[in-house]
Scaffold this active site. Structure first.
Site, PDB file in Angstrom:
ATOM      1  N   LYS B 106     -46.121 -19.643 -22.581  1.00 42.38           N
ATOM      2  CA  LYS B 106     -45.512 -20.823 -22.860  1.00 42.38           C
ATOM      3  C   LYS B 106     -46.487 -21.971 -22.618  1.00 42.38           C
ATOM      4  O   LYS B 106     -47.140 -22.119 -21.705  1.00 42.38           O
ATOM      5  CB  LYS B 106     -44.581 -20.862 -21.790  1.00 42.38           C
ATOM      6  CG  LYS B 106     -44.002 -22.457 -21.629  1.00 42.38           C
ATOM      7  CD  LYS B 106     -42.831 -22.566 -20.623  1.00 42.38           C
ATOM      8  CE  LYS B 106     -42.626 -24.087 -20.193  1.00 42.38           C
ATOM      9  NZ  LYS B 106     -41.358 -24.359 -19.401  1.00 42.38           N
ATOM     10  N   GLY B 167     -36.861 -30.354 -14.135  1.00 43.26           N
ATOM     11  CA  GLY B 167     -36.370 -30.627 -12.682  1.00 43.26           C
ATOM     12  C   GLY B 167     -35.330 -31.500 -12.619  1.00 43.26           C
ATOM     13  O   GLY B 167     -34.960 -31.666 -11.481  1.00 43.26           O
ATOM     14  N   ALA B 193     -36.122 -27.285 -20.184  1.00 48.23           N
ATOM     15  CA  ALA B 193     -36.327 -28.308 -19.204  1.00 48.23           C
ATOM     16  C   ALA B 193     -35.246 -29.163 -19.207  1.00 48.23           C
ATOM     17  O   ALA B 193     -34.723 -29.634 -20.052  1.00 48.23           O
ATOM     18  CB  ALA B 193     -37.548 -29.201 -19.556  1.00 48.23           C
ATOM     19  N   GLY B 194     -34.681 -29.472 -18.050  1.00 46.42           N
ATOM     20  CA  GLY B 194     -33.610 -30.681 -17.592  1.00 46.42           C
ATOM     21  C   GLY B 194     -32.154 -29.972 -17.554  1.00 46.42           C
ATOM     22  O   GLY B 194     -31.299 -30.876 -17.214  1.00 46.42           O
ATOM     23  N   ASN B 215     -35.163 -23.436 -14.909  1.00 49.60           N
ATOM     24  CA  ASN B 215     -35.645 -22.892 -13.555  1.00 49.60           C
ATOM     25  C   ASN B 215     -34.815 -23.579 -12.408  1.00 49.60           C
ATOM     26  O   ASN B 215     -34.282 -22.882 -11.710  1.00 49.60           O
ATOM     27  CB  ASN B 215     -37.278 -23.038 -13.380  1.00 49.60           C
ATOM     28  CG  ASN B 215     -37.876 -22.439 -12.155  1.00 49.60           C
ATOM     29  OD1 ASN B 215     -39.064 -22.032 -12.204  1.00 49.60           O
ATOM     30  ND2 ASN B 215     -37.177 -21.947 -11.175  1.00 49.60           N
ATOM     31  N   THR B 216     -35.198 -24.819 -12.431  1.00 50.11           N
ATOM     32  CA  THR B 216     -34.575 -25.498 -11.526  1.00 50.11           C
ATOM     33  C   THR B 216     -32.899 -25.548 -11.201  1.00 50.11           C
ATOM     34  O   THR B 216     -32.523 -25.445 -10.010  1.00 50.11           O
ATOM     35  CB  THR B 216     -35.067 -26.917 -11.388  1.00 50.11           C
ATOM     36  OG1 THR B 216     -36.359 -27.231 -11.728  1.00 50.11           O
ATOM     37  CG2 THR B 216     -34.505 -27.865 -10.134  1.00 50.11           C
TER      38      THR B 216
END
Lengths: 66, 264
Positions: B106, B167, B193-194, B215-216
């Site tokens: 990635k 995040g 992301a996001g 992830n977050t």
């Protein structure tokens, strides 16, 4: 002679090998990768790879990340 | 009655995956939480970061790969924290050595500390060099259609536009841009992301994305293992809704019950 390992100066004997370094760092058998002066040193060559004065060594592993 | 269509699998760089949910391994409380949340998510691809080993300071430090073994998961090394193409390329080469020659990576090259938005110029440079060196590049990028097309054209195996800052949990800020990218590209498009909660993931799939990387959204939930399960379902629900073909939006009402034969 002096080498730099992960940003820290280190005194080692002449003809110090990559394998000796990895063993001293308690990383033998762990999943790591090594770069010397921006070049990858393959794991299979650790026993044969000797360092030179001033070599900049990076030893990395996988950590959590997104 | 129309048959229930079987979905085609997600194919990235010639490899089939059943799960369209990809997850990160960061921000968990400990290895056990990482392990359980990743299992609950059903993800097959898990990102990891590449960082300096501790020099014997902490020999008992738990090993991440015990929680997410490479035999069980496809580990996807990232170039997190890199602000230059040079650093990103170095990271990928170390990662390939670390993972015994596995070359799916990635790529992310950041441009700004507050927003962690990608530096797309450096990203293009890094992608080109990595592809020339044989890497299979899944690339984190902005939701700019032109950059997405250029990344595909140079040979990235997947293009991953951000929904919102890494995040941030803000969800898909511009669904129209994501949709343009989905429509115009032939390589897999994954929102990366996001994402903040399950509905964000479902929306990404409803827009036609091939998958979502997060992830977050899982790790920072009050109950990460439960959120991982929710995300798994959201990805599946959004994908089915997309395949089912949603009804058109109408400005005015259209009654669902018959107008004839009323008794009043």
């Amino acid at each position: 002679m002096e080498i730099i390992v992960n940003g820290e100066n280190k005194q080692v004997p002449e003809n110090y090998t990559a394998e000796q370094l990895v063993a001293e760092m308690a990383l033998l058998g762990k999943r790591i990768a090594m770069e010397v002066n921006l070049e990858i040193v393959p794991r299979s060559t650790y026993d044969a790879h000797t360092f030179n004065q001033g070599d900049k060594i990076e030893i990395v592993h996988a950590v959590g990340g997104g | 009655m129309t048959q229930v269509k079987q979905d085609t699998p997600l194919i990235i760089a010639g490899v089939e995956y059943k799960s369209r949910l990809l997850v990160g391994s960061g921000k968990y409380q400990d290895n056990e939480e990482t392990r359980l949340a990743t299992e609950a998510s059903g993800a097959e691809i898990v990102t990891v970061a590449i960082r300096r080993s501790n020099i014997g300071q902490n020999p008992d430090e738990p090993n991440l790969l015990e929680a997410i073994p490479p035999e069980k998961y496809t580990l996807l090394p990232n170039t997190a924290g890199c602000y230059t193409a040079e650093d990103a390329v170095r990271t990928c080469k170390l990662a390939r050595e670390l993972l015994d020659g596995h070359d799916l990576v990635k790529l992310e090259v950041l441009g700004d500390e507050k927003t962690l938005f990608p530096d797309v110029r450096q990203t293009l440079i890094a992608a080109e060099e990595l592809i020339k060196d044989g890497f299979k590049v899944m690339v984190y990028t902005s939701d700019d259609l032109l950059i997405a097309k250029e990344l595909e054209a140079m040979g990235c195996v997947a293009v991953m536009p951000l929904a919102a800052p890494i995040g941030s949990g803000l969800g898909i800020r511009n669904p129209y841009n994501i949709r343009f990218i989905v429509e115009e590209l032939t390589v897999p498009v994954l929102v990366d992301a996001g994402v903040g909660t399950a509905s964000d993931a479902a929306m990404a799939m409803e827009l036609g994305c091939d998958g979502v990387l997060m992830n977050t959204a899982i790790a920072a939930a009050q109950n990460p293992i439960l959120m991982a399960s929710a995300m798994k379902k959201a990805i599946e629900a959004g994908r089915e809704a997309f395949l089912a073909g949603r009804m058109p939006r109408k400005r005015y009402a259209s009654a669902s019950s018959p107008l004839d034969d009323t008794f009043f």
